[in-house]
Enzyme design. Sequence first.
Site, short mmCIF file in Angstrom:
data_model
loop_
_atom_site.label_atom_id
_atom_site.label_comp_id
_atom_site.label_asym_id
_atom_site.label_seq_id
_atom_site.Cartn_x
_atom_site.Cartn_y
_atom_site.Cartn_z
N SER A 96 82.22 34.86 -33.47
CA SER A 96 82.16 34.28 -34.82
C SER A 96 81.67 35.34 -35.80
O SER A 96 80.54 35.83 -35.68
CB SER A 96 81.19 33.10 -34.83
OG SER A 96 80.84 32.80 -36.17
N HIS A 143 86.78 34.05 -34.52
CA HIS A 143 86.38 32.74 -35.03
C HIS A 143 85.87 32.87 -36.47
O HIS A 143 84.99 33.69 -36.76
CB HIS A 143 85.27 32.17 -34.14
CG HIS A 143 84.85 30.78 -34.50
ND1 HIS A 143 85.51 29.65 -34.08
CD2 HIS A 143 83.80 30.34 -35.24
CE1 HIS A 143 84.91 28.58 -34.53
NE2 HIS A 143 83.85 28.96 -35.25
N ASP A 158 84.33 30.85 -39.78
CA ASP A 158 83.65 29.63 -40.24
C ASP A 158 83.80 29.49 -41.75
O ASP A 158 83.28 30.31 -42.51
CB ASP A 158 82.17 29.71 -39.87
CG ASP A 158 81.96 29.62 -38.37
OD1 ASP A 158 82.42 28.63 -37.78
OD2 ASP A 158 81.36 30.56 -37.79
N MET A 198 82.83 27.31 -44.84
CA MET A 198 81.83 26.31 -45.25
C MET A 198 81.85 26.17 -46.77
O MET A 198 82.00 27.17 -47.48
CB MET A 198 80.44 26.74 -44.81
CG MET A 198 80.34 27.04 -43.33
SD MET A 198 78.64 27.42 -42.86
CE MET A 198 78.87 27.97 -41.17
N HIS A 243 87.64 27.44 -38.33
CA HIS A 243 86.81 26.24 -38.20
C HIS A 243 86.38 25.80 -39.60
O HIS A 243 85.56 26.46 -40.23
CB HIS A 243 85.59 26.61 -37.32
CG HIS A 243 84.58 25.54 -37.15
ND1 HIS A 243 83.33 25.79 -36.61
CD2 HIS A 243 84.60 24.20 -37.43
CE1 HIS A 243 82.64 24.67 -36.55
NE2 HIS A 243 83.37 23.70 -37.06
N MET A 288 84.38 23.61 -42.10
CA MET A 288 83.19 22.73 -42.23
C MET A 288 83.09 22.38 -43.70
O MET A 288 82.28 22.96 -44.44
CB MET A 288 81.94 23.47 -41.73
CG MET A 288 81.82 23.50 -40.23
SD MET A 288 80.73 24.81 -39.64
CE MET A 288 81.89 26.16 -39.67
N MET A 315 80.57 21.03 -31.22
CA MET A 315 79.45 21.79 -31.78
C MET A 315 78.23 21.62 -30.87
O MET A 315 77.87 20.50 -30.51
CB MET A 315 79.07 21.28 -33.17
CG MET A 315 80.09 21.49 -34.28
SD MET A 315 80.36 23.19 -34.81
CE MET A 315 78.76 23.91 -34.91
N ASP A 360 80.88 25.64 -29.59
CA ASP A 360 80.49 26.52 -30.70
C ASP A 360 79.02 26.29 -31.06
O ASP A 360 78.65 25.19 -31.49
CB ASP A 360 81.40 26.19 -31.91
CG ASP A 360 81.14 27.08 -33.10
OD1 ASP A 360 80.35 28.04 -33.00
OD2 ASP A 360 81.74 26.79 -34.16
C1 DX5 Z 1 77.87 27.28 -37.02
C2 DX5 Z 1 79.18 27.95 -36.77
C3 DX5 Z 1 79.23 28.84 -35.60
C4 DX5 Z 1 78.23 29.96 -35.61
C5 DX5 Z 1 77.89 30.27 -34.18
O1 DX5 Z 1 78.03 26.25 -37.89
O2 DX5 Z 1 80.22 26.99 -36.61
O3 DX5 Z 1 80.53 29.35 -35.39
O4 DX5 Z 1 78.68 31.11 -36.25
O5 DX5 Z 1 76.87 31.19 -34.17
P1 DX5 Z 1 75.88 31.34 -32.94
O6 DX5 Z 1 76.71 31.71 -31.75
O7 DX5 Z 1 74.95 32.42 -33.38
O8 DX5 Z 1 75.20 30.01 -32.76
ZN ZN Z 2 82.27 27.75 -35.95
#
Ligand code: DX5
Ligand code: ZN
Length: 214
Positions: free
Chosen positions: A6, A31, A33, A35, A65, A67, A136, A174
């Site tokens: 990620s 990956h 993210d 947000m 992903h 969010m 998650m 994740d």
């Molecule tokens: C959190 C994200 C993850 C995050 C994981 O909301 O969806 O993808 O980057 O990071 P680690 O592996 O550090 O928990």
């Molecule tokens: Zn993620």
Amino acid sequence: MLIAPSILSADFGCLAKEVESVIALGADYIHIDVMDGRFVPNLTIGPVVVKAAQSAAGSTPLDIHLMVQNNSFFAELFLPLKPAFLSFHIEEEKHPHRLLSAIKKADVGAAIALCPHTSESAIEYLLNDLDMVLLMSVNPGFSGQEFIPNVLEKSRRLRDLIERKNAKCLIEVDGGVNGANIAALRDAGVRIAVAGNYIFSAKDRGAAIKSLKV
Ligand code: DX5
Ligand code: ZN
């Protein structure tokens, strides 16, 4: 186990180099993210930066992903990039079947994400329309949080449900994934592991990725 580093934990000042480095060390996906500061209390990146990461990733596919609130708006922004998977949160979608159809129509892997408190039963009647389920194992929003172990039981139940329904979808986990919990995740049916902090903050990133390939 397939590994999806990620980039939330990467140094964004040299994003291309960071992406290239984990790919050279064995990453199977990158990956991403996304947000929006509304569904989660954090704000990350849009298509301009994701395109830059994709150029650096070359033939290694993206795993995006979402969010966010307003999934359809964000899906329209990211589907043209043709990621391997586009996942959205079931907690934020009134018409998941419609959105899954739109994702599949764009020839992108259709995926749904579940927060730690959401039961696998929420997607029971969608399993045959899914390519992947993202479980998650932290509260969504930030890298570097502690692994919530109840995901192991959820993954086992989901794996059984997938088998019963004769569905084809993969399970991804994740959040808080590391060398200490990866074997238990594999035994619980997980096929794709997302890891941010464990890989990007490791002194030896190659060894970290290797330790997840169980
Ligand atoms: C959190 C994200 C993850 C995050 C994981 O909301 O969806 O993808 O980057 O990071 P680690 O592996 O550090 O928990
Ligand atoms: Zn993620």
